[in-house]
Design a protein around this motif. Sequence first.
Motif, PDB file in Angstrom:
ATOM      1  N   CYS A 119      -3.212   2.205  -5.824  1.00 13.84           N
ATOM      2  CA  CYS A 119      -2.351   1.077  -5.444  1.00 13.84           C
ATOM      3  C   CYS A 119      -2.855  -0.220  -6.066  1.00 13.84           C
ATOM      4  N   GLY A 148       0.797  -1.213   0.000  1.00  7.84           N
ATOM      5  CA  GLY A 148       0.000   0.000   0.000  1.00  7.84           C
ATOM      6  C   GLY A 148       0.832   1.266   0.000  1.00  7.84           C
ATOM      7  N   CYS A 149       0.195   2.383   0.290  1.00  2.00           N
ATOM      8  CA  CYS A 149       0.873   3.679   0.254  1.00  2.00           C
ATOM      9  C   CYS A 149       0.442   4.508   1.467  1.00  2.00           C
ATOM     10  N   CYS A 184      -3.421   4.673   1.826  1.00  2.00           N
ATOM     11  CA  CYS A 184      -4.278   3.540   2.214  1.00  2.00           C
ATOM     12  C   CYS A 184      -3.720   2.706   3.373  1.00  2.00           C
ATOM     13  N   CYS A 186      -5.872   1.362  -1.903  1.00  2.00           N
ATOM     14  CA  CYS A 186      -6.620   2.430  -2.566  1.00  2.00           C
ATOM     15  C   CYS A 186      -6.667   2.125  -4.068  1.00  2.00           C
TER      16      CYS A 186
HETATM   17 ZN   LIG Z   1      -2.562   3.315  -1.729  1.00  2.00          ZN
END
Ligand SMILES: [Zn+2]
Length: 419
Positions: free
Chosen positions: A235, A171-172, A175, A232
């Motif tokens: 992603c 993820g990032c 998220c 998200c």
């Molecule tokens: Zn993300």
Amino acid sequence: MGQMFQRVKGFQDILGDDCLYWQYAEDTIKAIFKQYSISEVRLPVLERTEVFNRGIGGTTDIVEKEMFTMDDSSGGGTLSLRPEATAGIVRAYIENGLYNPPILHRFYCIGPMFRKENPQKGRFRQFVQGDVEFLGSSSPLTDADIIGMLMSYFDKLGLGKFVKLELNSVGCPKCRPSYQKKLIDYFNGHAGEMCEDCNRRLERNPLRVLDCKQQKCREFIKNAPIMLDELCDECKEHFDNVQYYLGLLNVPFVINPLMVRGLDYYVRTAFEVVTDKLGAASAVGGGGRYDGLVETLGGPSTPGIGFAIGMDRVVALLKEVSTVEKLQPLVYVVTFGDKSLEEGLKVLTRLRSLGIVAEIDYAQKGLKNQMKKADRSGAKYAIIMGEDELARGVVSVRTMANSSQEEMSLENFYKLIKE
Ligand SMILES: [Zn+2]
Ligand SMILES: [Zn+2]
């Protein structure tokens, strides 16, 4: 005799045939880097501790307890031996202004890393990593291509069937926080039954709980919520595309939703190459995307992705499943006295100029002694330059394997050798 010393625990002397495996492993990876036109960087093994604190993350095991750190008497603060390569490469990338022009840069670095781990089988305090970093592309195709390169290395070494590529997305910053919260809620319900490390990680770095190897913790980990369910849209699209491109590149993989890697800087793609041939030390390489790292270390926003290969483990795997050709001469030159030596050295020089591995006995003691050495050297042939034979314009060539001996002209000898 004076006092004898032993090497420091967790450090190794690599000698003899072991070095042949190392050379094979390193030569092969360098050939692949060349094929992908990746530039080499040679960087210090010592950096300001802060580079690793900020780069790798202050709550990782590496930074918390595994670095060799010393006071910097000249500048204040502390210095640490590099526990991994990426943070230092990014430091150099920024310091040397390599982001200008902002094109894709590809670097590799092969060298020793240092971690104060408990020495055990397959784990050393000084170990070698082959490290690659691609800086300046956020395309999922970059992820697939760099992963494909990593896997082609194992194929080229003949290790393809002993390793498996595991893929995940972590993820990032958009998220991951809500996922982390879910993870904390889930594990809090079981904290009393989990190990001390997990409890500590749960507070400081909840994703790392997924890494725990203890059986009582694995029970809960296997049912934990996974990042892949919380990605998200961006992603998710990135992860789908990485898989699509890996398919186009014919790179097989399995998705491991519990794989998180031990470093804080990863976003989105994380990957690991694992084997079941080395016991507990199952990962032989791995890496991931780290789009925020250049900024974290004071540079302009630059996406990046990289991997590290544990060369010690590659060598261990090679030794487990294959053999490398030993370093031995094809020809051993046997001489007696001045005239014979003079001719022998001519033959030796000629053979070497033809690219043939050849040796001569420096001590020049008797036939029996020299034949013993020829045998020990592993040479396929011994060429015996007896003076009476030389007078007749021939030499004796002995095939070491069956001790058959034949007289022939030098010309015919060179013909034989070239075959
Ligand atoms: Zn993300
Ligand atoms: Zn645990």
